[in-house]
Design a protein around this motif. Structure first.
Motif, PDB file in Angstrom:
ATOM      1  N   SER A  40       0.849  -1.187   0.000  1.00 26.03           N
ATOM      2  CA  SER A  40       0.000   0.000   0.000  1.00 26.03           C
ATOM      3  C   SER A  40       0.884   1.236   0.000  1.00 26.03           C
ATOM      4  O   SER A  40       1.877   1.293   0.743  1.00 26.03           O
ATOM      5  CB  SER A  40      -0.887  -0.008   1.250  1.00 26.03           C
ATOM      6  N   PHE A  41       0.519   2.237  -0.787  1.00 29.12           N
ATOM      7  CA  PHE A  41       1.287   3.478  -0.784  1.00 29.12           C
ATOM      8  C   PHE A  41       1.266   4.103   0.604  1.00 29.12           C
ATOM      9  O   PHE A  41       2.308   4.414   1.181  1.00 29.12           O
ATOM     10  CB  PHE A  41       0.755   4.464  -1.827  1.00 29.12           C
ATOM     11  N   VAL A  42       0.088   4.286   1.164  1.00 29.42           N
ATOM     12  CA  VAL A  42      -0.065   4.999   2.436  1.00 29.42           C
ATOM     13  C   VAL A  42       0.537   4.215   3.603  1.00 29.42           C
ATOM     14  O   VAL A  42       1.230   4.784   4.453  1.00 29.42           O
ATOM     15  CB  VAL A  42      -1.551   5.321   2.707  1.00 29.42           C
ATOM     16  N   LEU A  46       4.953   5.050   1.595  1.00 31.36           N
ATOM     17  CA  LEU A  46       5.141   6.408   2.109  1.00 31.36           C
ATOM     18  C   LEU A  46       5.958   6.430   3.397  1.00 31.36           C
ATOM     19  O   LEU A  46       6.899   7.237   3.513  1.00 31.36           O
ATOM     20  CB  LEU A  46       3.801   7.118   2.276  1.00 31.36           C
ATOM     21  N   THR A  70       4.997  13.891  -2.046  1.00 28.29           N
ATOM     22  CA  THR A  70       3.591  13.636  -2.356  1.00 28.29           C
ATOM     23  C   THR A  70       3.458  12.342  -3.150  1.00 28.29           C
ATOM     24  O   THR A  70       4.439  11.835  -3.713  1.00 28.29           O
ATOM     25  CB  THR A  70       2.979  14.772  -3.196  1.00 28.29           C
ATOM     26  N   TYR A  71       2.222  11.841  -3.214  1.00 27.54           N
ATOM     27  CA  TYR A  71       1.984  10.633  -4.004  1.00 27.54           C
ATOM     28  C   TYR A  71       2.451  10.836  -5.448  1.00 27.54           C
ATOM     29  O   TYR A  71       3.146   9.979  -6.005  1.00 27.54           O
ATOM     30  CB  TYR A  71       0.501  10.224  -3.994  1.00 27.54           C
ATOM     31  N   ASN A  72       2.073  11.951  -6.081  1.00 26.03           N
ATOM     32  CA  ASN A  72       2.432  12.172  -7.489  1.00 26.03           C
ATOM     33  C   ASN A  72       3.940  12.189  -7.698  1.00 26.03           C
ATOM     34  O   ASN A  72       4.441  11.612  -8.663  1.00 26.03           O
ATOM     35  CB  ASN A  72       1.802  13.460  -8.016  1.00 26.03           C
ATOM     36  N   SER A  75       5.176   8.551  -7.122  1.00 28.82           N
ATOM     37  CA  SER A  75       4.691   7.683  -8.196  1.00 28.82           C
ATOM     38  C   SER A  75       5.436   7.957  -9.499  1.00 28.82           C
ATOM     39  O   SER A  75       5.849   7.026 -10.192  1.00 28.82           O
ATOM     40  CB  SER A  75       3.192   7.888  -8.393  1.00 28.82           C
ATOM     41  N   TRP A 108       5.205  -2.628  -5.157  1.00 25.70           N
ATOM     42  CA  TRP A 108       4.307  -1.490  -5.365  1.00 25.70           C
ATOM     43  C   TRP A 108       4.527  -0.889  -6.749  1.00 25.70           C
ATOM     44  O   TRP A 108       3.570  -0.634  -7.480  1.00 25.70           O
ATOM     45  CB  TRP A 108       4.526  -0.442  -4.267  1.00 25.70           C
ATOM     46  N   THR A 113       2.179   1.384  -9.212  1.00 20.04           N
ATOM     47  CA  THR A 113       2.184   2.488  -8.245  1.00 20.04           C
ATOM     48  C   THR A 113       0.769   2.961  -7.871  1.00 20.04           C
ATOM     49  O   THR A 113       0.436   4.146  -7.992  1.00 20.04           O
ATOM     50  CB  THR A 113       3.043   3.693  -8.707  1.00 20.04           C
ATOM     51  N   ASN A 115      -2.428   4.340  -5.881  1.00 16.25           N
ATOM     52  CA  ASN A 115      -2.592   5.313  -4.807  1.00 16.25           C
ATOM     53  C   ASN A 115      -3.553   4.703  -3.789  1.00 16.25           C
ATOM     54  O   ASN A 115      -4.729   5.052  -3.711  1.00 16.25           O
ATOM     55  CB  ASN A 115      -3.130   6.635  -5.351  1.00 16.25           C
TER      56      ASN A 115
END
Length: 116
Positions: A40-42, A46, A70-72, A75, A108, A113, A115
């Motif tokens: 998971s990204f979060v 992260l 940031t995610y962007n 990613s 991931w 990738t 979100n």
């Protein structure tokens, strides 16, 4: 003279063959299979980035892919991040990431990738 050349080539070939047998482990630490890894990204990626990368890739950074906050940003740099941590090139001036963290990042990125 020919014996020396043949011997040198034989040694080089033996070393090359011996090194290529470990290529999968180098490219895919902790195994190349992402079965059972739902990174998971979060929850996974992260926190790894925040703990290990933002000292050099924080707000305003121009290092490598720039800031990774940031995610962007993360990613968009996913493949670069994956290659850097799998190769052990990053994080710089620190111990390599644990194999489990490398696997989470690799899986991931390999999963597109998301979100999540």
């Amino acid at each position: 003279m020919m014996k020396k050349v043949f011997f040198t080539l034989s040694v080089c070939l033996a070393v090359f063959i011996g090194c290529t047998n470990d290529k999968d482990e180098l490219l895919n630490p902790a195994g190349g299979d992402c079965t059972g890894v739902n990174a998971s990204f979060v929850n996974d990626v992260l926190p790894i980035i925040q703990a290990n990368c933002q000292g050099c890739h924080g707000v305003g950074s121009t290092n490598g892919p720039g800031q990774l906050t940031t995610y962007n940003e993360i990613s968009n740099a996913g493949t670069r991040i994956k290659n850097a941590v799998v190769s052990g090139f990053m994080p710089r001036n620190a111990a390599p990431l644990p194999a489990a963290d490398i696997r989470k990042i690799r899986c991931w990125v390999d999963s597109g990738t998301p979100n999540n």
